[in-house]
Design an enzyme around this catalytic site. Structure first.
Site, PDB file in Angstrom:
ATOM      1  N   HIS A  63       2.423  -1.113   0.771  1.00 57.96           N
ATOM      2  CA  HIS A  63       2.731  -0.012   1.687  1.00 57.96           C
ATOM      3  C   HIS A  63       2.654   1.322   0.947  1.00 57.96           C
ATOM      4  CE1 HIS A  63       4.969  -2.967   4.531  1.00 57.96           C
ATOM      5  NE2 HIS A  63       3.667  -3.037   4.618  1.00 57.96           N
TER       6      HIS A  63
ATOM      7  N   ASP B  22      -7.814  11.452  11.458  1.00 57.42           N
ATOM      8  CA  ASP B  22      -8.611  12.460  10.736  1.00 57.42           C
ATOM      9  C   ASP B  22      -9.847  11.881  10.053  1.00 57.42           C
ATOM     10  OD1 ASP B  22      -6.324  11.300   9.247  1.00 57.42           O
ATOM     11  OD2 ASP B  22      -7.320  12.214   7.531  1.00 57.42           O
TER      12      ASP B  22
ATOM     13  N   LYS C 124       1.530   1.225   8.030  1.00 61.92           N
ATOM     14  CA  LYS C 124       2.909   1.012   8.476  1.00 61.92           C
ATOM     15  C   LYS C 124       3.907   1.696   7.552  1.00 61.92           C
ATOM     16  CE  LYS C 124       2.108  -3.491   8.439  1.00 61.92           C
ATOM     17  NZ  LYS C 124       0.645  -3.561   8.446  1.00 61.92           N
TER      18      LYS C 124
ATOM     19  N   LYS D  67       8.805 -23.837   0.324  1.00 55.65           N
ATOM     20  CA  LYS D  67       9.939 -23.588   1.227  1.00 55.65           C
ATOM     21  C   LYS D  67       9.925 -24.607   2.369  1.00 55.65           C
ATOM     22  CE  LYS D  67      11.473 -20.113   4.583  1.00 55.65           C
ATOM     23  NZ  LYS D  67      11.515 -18.688   4.928  1.00 55.65           N
TER      24      LYS D  67
ATOM     25  N   ASP E 259      -2.696  -3.257   6.661  1.00 56.25           N
ATOM     26  CA  ASP E 259      -3.138  -1.975   6.094  1.00 56.25           C
ATOM     27  C   ASP E 259      -3.322  -0.882   7.144  1.00 56.25           C
ATOM     28  OD1 ASP E 259      -3.332  -3.201   3.562  1.00 56.25           O
ATOM     29  OD2 ASP E 259      -5.334  -3.929   4.054  1.00 56.25           O
TER      30      ASP E 259
END
Ligand code: IMP
Length: 424
Positions: A43, A334, A18, A141, A15
């Site tokens: 995102h 900011d 990106k 997997k 977070d």
């Protein structure tokens, strides 16, 4: 001009913003690829088309000339992907250039249920996952019982694989967790339908990657999360099940390591984390709540309030070292605009000793942060167009972060919009 292969990775706990950087860089990219993770990502991108919270689709989708790839290392819920593609297309953005690696793994409905019940069963070691089925899909997997996108196009293979795997998962779901079993036939039918809908996009990505490298194209590898949530290097067991690092980018994309020539680490000007795991600079007071409100720190995927803390230079230095970061992008400067003083964690105290490296998570959990307090700038940075426009104390703050982390600053975010990124 020779192309570049750039990896964008998080350097805190995910977070970091990106999506915004990838959106910006993808204007110059020919190929943009997600290489690990799946719908657990969130995102946030704000651009001319509006505001988007992308979970699966690479941020390069807003550049019509950029091929977007869901790489081999990803795990994807086809239903979620189709819904996300539709939502993006409904805002006038073409999704034509999106392809999926035929080797990528399918997140099946049973993975999502397993994610929920398995996490609850972890007790004190609960990970607080996003519930998107990520861990169980990667477990299958690695256990070599996963369903790949290629299988969705071949009924005989799909049927053989799914019939076997569903027996195992149904036994666990019913006997261990007291859940209802899944119907194999229903799953096969649904999976074949997803395959048909996605068929033109399910491809062998190797020729695409090879051509991009041979033709010196600009390639952007879009990481999710951060090495702090890496299966090997993160705060195990409070991690995700893949490798959100530059090394993971190579493995998950099929791009050999020697082709990667830029690794940009993204760090917020303060820290946030969702889910459990050590976080020595976490603020449990009003300041934490204040920064959470100012920064809008609520999970893009789950809506959960994020844990807030001061910038932890030990963590970010560790992550940039694991990744070999060449550049640092600082976001959300900011958010700190109103503060009179800003503490930065430069080390930890553990049992009276000073530690300046990242210890094992069991020790990390008990570390007290050692702070250097820097003066704030108490003036808005949102209108700045260049780094030189920033107040002196803001520049000093950034310089000190870069010095502590030992990576040069590439860019700084002072607001959510594309044009609120100041390039160094
Ligand atoms: P999973 O990836 O859903 O299995 O969750 C594993 C850990 O990573 C949990 O602590 C999640 O909160 C965290 N996590 C997963 N995806 C993200 C993300 O995109 N941002 C922040 N945290 C995430």
């Amino acid at each position: 001009m020779a192309g570049t292969v750039t990896v964008v990775v998080g350097t805190q706990w995910g977070d970091e913003g990106k999506g915004k950087l990838v959106d910006l860089l993808s204007k110059e990219a020919d190929l943009c690829m997600r290489f690990q993770g799946g719908g657990n990502a969130g995102h946030t991108v704000v651009n001319n088309y509006g505001e988007f919270k992308l979970h699966l689709v690479p941020c390069g989708i807003f550049n019509a000339n950029c091929i977007c790839v869901m790489g081999t290392g990803t795990v994807i819920d086809p239903q979620d992907l189709l819904a996300e593609m539709e939502a993006i297309a409904s805002k006038g953005v073409s999704v034509e250039q999106l392809v999926i690696s035929d080797r990528a793994h399918v997140v099946m409905p049973y993975h999502k249920l397993l994610d929920k019940v398995e996490d609850e069963a972890r007790g004190a070691y609960r990970v607080e996952t996003t519930g998107r089925g990520i861990g169980p899909a990667y477990t299958d997997k690695v256990g070599r019982i996963g369903i790949r996108f290629h299988d969705l196009l071949h009924e005989d293979i799909l049927r053989a694989k799914l019939s076997a795997v569903i027996k195992k998962h149904n036994a666990i779901l019913t006997h261990v967790y007291g859940q209802q079993p899944f119907d194999a036939e229903e799953l096969i039918e649904a999976a074949l339908a997803w395959g048909q809908q996605l068929k033109p996009r399910i491809v062998d990505t190797m020729p695409i990657v090879r051509a991009a490298l041979q033709e010196n194209k600009n390639v952007l590898l879009e990481g999710q999360l951060s090495a702090m949530k890496d299966i090997d290097w993160g705060s195990y067991p409070f991690v995700t099940s893949s490798s959100p690092t530059a090394a993971g980018a190579s493995a998950g994309s099929g791009i050999p390591p020697r082709y990667i020539n830029r690794v940009i680490g993204v760090a917020k000007a303060y820290s946030t984390q969702v889910g459990t795991g050590p976080m020595p600079t976490e603020l449990h007071d009003e300041m934490g709540a204040h920064l959470r409100t100012l920064g809008g720190e609520f999970g893009a995927t789950t809506g959960r309030p994020r844990r807030i803390g001061w910038f932890d230079a030990v963590v970010t230095r560790y992550v940039t070292e694991i990744n070999g970061c060449t550049d640092l992008n600082i976001t959300k400067l900011d958010v700190l605009d109103t503060l009179a003083e800003i503490p930065v964690c430069t080390g930890y105290r553990y049992k009276g000793e000073l530690i300046e490296h990242l210890p094992d998570p069991v020790i990390h959990e008990k570390c007290e942060p050692v702070y250097e307090v820097l003066p704030g700038w108490q003036q808005s940075t949102e209108q700045a167009k260049t780094l030189a426009d920033l107040p002196r104390n803001a520049r000093n703050y950034l310089d000190r972060l870069a010095e502590l982390v030992n990576v040069r600053i590439h860019s700084v975010g002072v607001g959510p919009n594309r044009d609120q990124t100041l390039m160094a």
